[in-house]
Design a protein around this motif. Structure first.
Motif, PDB file in Angstrom:
ATOM      1  N   PHE A 297      -9.128 -85.908  46.460  1.00 44.97           N
ATOM      2  CA  PHE A 297      -9.471 -86.193  45.555  1.00 44.97           C
ATOM      3  C   PHE A 297      -9.866 -87.957  45.474  1.00 44.97           C
ATOM      4  CE2 PHE A 297      -6.732 -82.168  44.546  1.00 44.97           C
ATOM      5  CZ  PHE A 297      -6.835 -81.675  42.609  1.00 44.97           C
ATOM      6  N   LEU A 298     -10.205 -87.881  44.517  1.00 48.04           N
ATOM      7  CA  LEU A 298     -10.025 -89.639  44.420  1.00 48.04           C
ATOM      8  C   LEU A 298     -10.053 -90.325  43.038  1.00 48.04           C
ATOM      9  CD1 LEU A 298     -11.645 -91.870  46.439  1.00 48.04           C
ATOM     10  CD2 LEU A 298     -13.895 -91.635  45.188  1.00 48.04           C
ATOM     11  N   THR A 299      -8.857 -91.366  43.823  1.00 49.42           N
ATOM     12  CA  THR A 299      -8.275 -91.911  42.156  1.00 49.42           C
ATOM     13  C   THR A 299      -9.780 -92.830  41.656  1.00 49.42           C
ATOM     14  OG1 THR A 299      -6.275 -91.419  43.357  1.00 49.42           O
ATOM     15  CG2 THR A 299      -6.497 -93.368  41.223  1.00 49.42           C
ATOM     16  N   ASP A 300      -9.701 -91.930  40.241  1.00 48.16           N
ATOM     17  CA  ASP A 300     -11.031 -92.847  40.116  1.00 48.16           C
ATOM     18  C   ASP A 300     -10.349 -93.538  38.280  1.00 48.16           C
ATOM     19  OD1 ASP A 300     -13.318 -94.230  39.484  1.00 48.16           O
ATOM     20  OD2 ASP A 300     -14.906 -92.922  40.201  1.00 48.16           O
ATOM     21  N   GLY A 301     -10.496 -94.600  37.898  1.00 51.12           N
ATOM     22  CA  GLY A 301     -10.103 -94.777  36.640  1.00 51.12           C
ATOM     23  C   GLY A 301     -11.526 -94.396  35.791  1.00 51.12           C
ATOM     24  N   TRP A 302     -12.259 -95.483  36.805  1.00 53.75           N
ATOM     25  CA  TRP A 302     -13.691 -94.845  35.486  1.00 53.75           C
ATOM     26  C   TRP A 302     -14.243 -93.392  35.191  1.00 53.75           C
ATOM     27  CZ3 TRP A 302     -16.128 -98.994  34.132  1.00 53.75           C
ATOM     28  CH2 TRP A 302     -16.488-100.028  34.730  1.00 53.75           C
ATOM     29  N   ILE A 303     -13.856 -92.535  35.116  1.00 53.44           N
ATOM     30  CA  ILE A 303     -14.312 -91.068  35.576  1.00 53.44           C
ATOM     31  C   ILE A 303     -13.494 -91.317  34.131  1.00 53.44           C
ATOM     32  CG2 ILE A 303     -13.944 -88.724  36.039  1.00 53.44           C
ATOM     33  CD1 ILE A 303     -15.685 -90.699  37.393  1.00 53.44           C
ATOM     34  N   ILE A 304     -11.600 -91.244  34.069  1.00 50.29           N
ATOM     35  CA  ILE A 304     -10.648 -90.804  32.326  1.00 50.29           C
ATOM     36  C   ILE A 304     -11.675 -91.773  31.975  1.00 50.29           C
ATOM     37  CG2 ILE A 304      -8.518 -91.232  32.001  1.00 50.29           C
ATOM     38  CD1 ILE A 304      -8.692 -89.128  33.688  1.00 50.29           C
ATOM     39  N   PHE A 305     -11.969 -92.843  31.929  1.00 49.58           N
ATOM     40  CA  PHE A 305     -12.934 -93.575  30.687  1.00 49.58           C
ATOM     41  C   PHE A 305     -13.927 -93.266  30.102  1.00 49.58           C
ATOM     42  CE2 PHE A 305     -14.790 -97.923  30.834  1.00 49.58           C
ATOM     43  CZ  PHE A 305     -14.046 -98.753  29.046  1.00 49.58           C
ATOM     44  N   GLY A 306     -14.685 -92.810  31.282  1.00 49.16           N
ATOM     45  CA  GLY A 306     -15.903 -92.400  31.283  1.00 49.16           C
ATOM     46  C   GLY A 306     -15.905 -90.616  29.884  1.00 49.16           C
ATOM     47  N   TRP A 307     -14.725 -89.926  29.930  1.00 51.01           N
ATOM     48  CA  TRP A 307     -14.299 -88.883  29.490  1.00 51.01           C
ATOM     49  C   TRP A 307     -13.462 -89.423  27.764  1.00 51.01           C
ATOM     50  CZ3 TRP A 307     -15.861 -84.086  29.116  1.00 51.01           C
ATOM     51  CH2 TRP A 307     -15.981 -83.914  30.607  1.00 51.01           C
ATOM     52  N   ILE A 308     -13.067 -91.010  27.934  1.00 55.28           N
ATOM     53  CA  ILE A 308     -12.429 -91.444  26.710  1.00 55.28           C
ATOM     54  C   ILE A 308     -13.257 -91.889  26.231  1.00 55.28           C
ATOM     55  CG2 ILE A 308     -11.030 -93.642  26.067  1.00 55.28           C
ATOM     56  CD1 ILE A 308      -9.085 -92.678  28.113  1.00 55.28           C
ATOM     57  N   SER A 309     -14.826 -92.666  26.664  1.00 53.10           N
ATOM     58  CA  SER A 309     -15.434 -92.908  25.670  1.00 53.10           C
ATOM     59  C   SER A 309     -16.172 -91.722  25.165  1.00 53.10           C
ATOM     60  CB  SER A 309     -16.628 -93.853  26.717  1.00 53.10           C
ATOM     61  OG  SER A 309     -16.044 -94.803  27.242  1.00 53.10           O
ATOM     62  N   LEU A 310     -16.416 -91.133  26.127  1.00 52.36           N
ATOM     63  CA  LEU A 310     -17.210 -89.956  25.612  1.00 52.36           C
ATOM     64  C   LEU A 310     -17.077 -89.546  24.047  1.00 52.36           C
ATOM     65  CD1 LEU A 310     -19.868 -88.253  25.921  1.00 52.36           C
ATOM     66  CD2 LEU A 310     -17.799 -86.600  27.384  1.00 52.36           C
ATOM     67  N   LEU A 311     -15.200 -89.042  24.629  1.00 49.05           N
ATOM     68  CA  LEU A 311     -14.362 -88.838  22.739  1.00 49.05           C
ATOM     69  C   LEU A 311     -14.342 -89.725  21.965  1.00 49.05           C
ATOM     70  CD1 LEU A 311     -10.682 -87.655  24.547  1.00 49.05           C
ATOM     71  CD2 LEU A 311     -13.033 -85.916  22.818  1.00 49.05           C
ATOM     72  N   LEU A 312     -14.917 -91.142  21.998  1.00 50.34           N
ATOM     73  CA  LEU A 312     -14.891 -91.860  20.901  1.00 50.34           C
ATOM     74  C   LEU A 312     -16.541 -92.225  20.696  1.00 50.34           C
ATOM     75  CD1 LEU A 312     -13.244 -94.599  22.408  1.00 50.34           C
ATOM     76  CD2 LEU A 312     -12.263 -93.880  20.179  1.00 50.34           C
ATOM     77  N   ILE A 313     -17.213 -91.857  21.270  1.00 51.67           N
ATOM     78  CA  ILE A 313     -18.715 -91.601  21.287  1.00 51.67           C
ATOM     79  C   ILE A 313     -18.836 -90.242  19.737  1.00 51.67           C
ATOM     80  CG2 ILE A 313     -21.507 -90.889  21.127  1.00 51.67           C
ATOM     81  CD1 ILE A 313     -21.056 -92.847  24.287  1.00 51.67           C
ATOM     82  N   THR A 314     -18.160 -89.406  20.843  1.00 50.54           N
ATOM     83  CA  THR A 314     -18.634 -87.514  19.873  1.00 50.54           C
ATOM     84  C   THR A 314     -17.908 -88.147  18.409  1.00 50.54           C
ATOM     85  OG1 THR A 314     -18.315 -86.675  21.457  1.00 50.54           O
ATOM     86  CG2 THR A 314     -17.430 -85.871  19.392  1.00 50.54           C
ATOM     87  N   PHE A 315     -16.691 -88.511  18.445  1.00 55.53           N
ATOM     88  CA  PHE A 315     -15.640 -88.871  16.457  1.00 55.53           C
ATOM     89  C   PHE A 315     -16.216 -89.505  15.765  1.00 55.53           C
ATOM     90  CE2 PHE A 315     -12.207 -86.631  19.450  1.00 55.53           C
ATOM     91  CZ  PHE A 315     -12.494 -85.344  18.558  1.00 55.53           C
ATOM     92  N   THR A 316     -17.388 -90.647  16.599  1.00 56.45           N
ATOM     93  CA  THR A 316     -18.312 -92.434  15.624  1.00 56.45           C
ATOM     94  C   THR A 316     -19.155 -92.302  15.474  1.00 56.45           C
ATOM     95  OG1 THR A 316     -17.911 -93.594  17.458  1.00 56.45           O
ATOM     96  CG2 THR A 316     -15.693 -93.169  16.720  1.00 56.45           C
TER      97      THR A 316
END
Length: 362
Positions: A297-316
């Motif tokens: 595993f690699l602790t990488d906040g960018w990946i979580i940020f990517g999923w959050i951004s993708l969800l925002l794009i999907t809903f907006t």
């Protein structure tokens, strides 16, 4: 932004990304940590040298031979490492990706499995990652402009998880350019209405199936886009997608029949038993865990940020922007196929999603 400036910035990004990926590429992740790298390289190498597919496999074959192939000196480092289950013929996946890594090894003078080290097998992946970076720039630029395109390419080139994962000689990395290029061609078709571009997109999607059967997610993406944007040409678009899928499967079946039909069928039946194995669990782990390989595993906040951004794009942005539609359909299509195919939650299953996460963040 002036065209020459865009080109210079993109070149700088490509140089930086290549520098980061190349740094310790043969030692991180550790050789032997992802033995699938050897599997596909050996498959291609044996096809080229012996005209017969041979590799290691987790499936139960009748004539399995267990060998300690000391590639990358893995048995010198740890004598407790399990021997490879060598099978001949090997039909775990279609052969195209193996022909890329194995073919590169052959061109570099490699003639046996023990010589096919990750230092050799990973080299073509460094070039493939550069192609993927350019395609990310083109795709994101078509959706959101060149500024977002350059930022997306930069993120794919510097985010640690994306940098490390893209150097591995794994099938998912191999068909990322096909995924991106097919979307670009599809978008060009919907703009210009010239069937050549759609047929080209379908061809690349079909070619990806001959890398790995789960790459049918690319064809599924095109199918959904055809339903969404097809209008008067919808029938042609859908028929061409199904034709491409059928031809790809026919090619794989002919390949199996020419080599060893009974073993080919037996392997497909064994693989089918892995379907639905842990689909929902895989989906949860892909979103919440930053797994790169099987256990690392690699602790990488960018990946979580990517999923959050993708969800925002999907809903907006759903149905409001082209980028919102393409990103949502592409990611959902891939996740649907991943859930259906089930299996274990290997880190590389999420690699084809990284370009879309990079675009979403940008």
């Amino acid at each position: 932004m002036a065209k020459i400036v865009k080109i210079l910035v993109l070149l700088a990004i490509l140089l930086l990304g290549n520098k980061l990926r190349s740094y310790s590429y043969a030692s991180v992740p550790h050789p032997g940590e992802v033995t699938d790298e050897y599997a596909w390289g050996w498959l291609g190498l044996s096809l080229i040298i012996n005209k017969y597919p041979e590799s290691w496999s987790l499936n139960s074959y009748k004539d399995t031979v267990y060998k300690k192939i000391n590639v990358d000196s893995i048995y010198d480092k740890n004598q407790e490492t399990r021997p490879f289950a060598i099978v001949k013929p090997s039909f775990d996946n279609p052969p195209l990706f193996g022909l890329i890594t194995g073919g590169y090894a052959y061109l570099k003078g490699i003639r046996n499995f023990e010589e096919a080290s990750v230092a050799i097998l990973r080299r073509p992946m460094l070039k493939i990652a550069l192609v993927s970076t350019v395609l990310i720039f083109i795709l994101a630029s078509r959706f959101y402009g060149s500024g977002v395109g350059l930022l997306s390419a930069a993120l794919y080139s510097i985010v640690p998880t994306m940098v490390i994962s893209s150097r591995l000689a794994l099938i998912e990395n191999g068909y990322i350019p096909l995924f991106l290029a097919s979307l670009i061609l599809a978008d060009i078709y919907f703009k210009k209405k010239k069937r050549f571009f759609w047929v080209s997109a379908v061809f690349l999607a079909s070619l990806a199936i001959l890398f790995k059967l789960s790459a049918i997610s690319i064809a599924l993406t095109l199918f959904v886009l055809a339903l969404f944007y097809g209008k008067k040409d919808k029938k042609f678009l859908i028929c061409s997608v199904f034709t491409g899928i059928i031809l790809a499967f026919i090619a794989f079946i002919v390949y199996g029949a020419l080599i060893n039909w009974p073993v080919f069928v037996s392997t497909l039946l064994q693989n089918s038993q892995r379907f639905y194995g842990a689909g929902a669990e895989i989906l949860l782990q892909i979103i919440t865990q930053s797994r790169i390989t099987t256990n690392r595993f690699l602790t990488d906040g960018w990946i979580i940020f990517g999923w959050i951004s993708l969800l925002l794009i999907t809903f907006t942005e759903w149905k409001k922007t082209k980028g919102g539609v393409y990103l949502t359909i592409s990611v959902l299509s891939y996740l649907v196929v991943l859930i259906i195919f089930g299996g274990e939650s290997y880190g590389w299953y999420k690699y084809p999603l990284f370009p879309f996460l990079a675009i979403a963040i940008a």
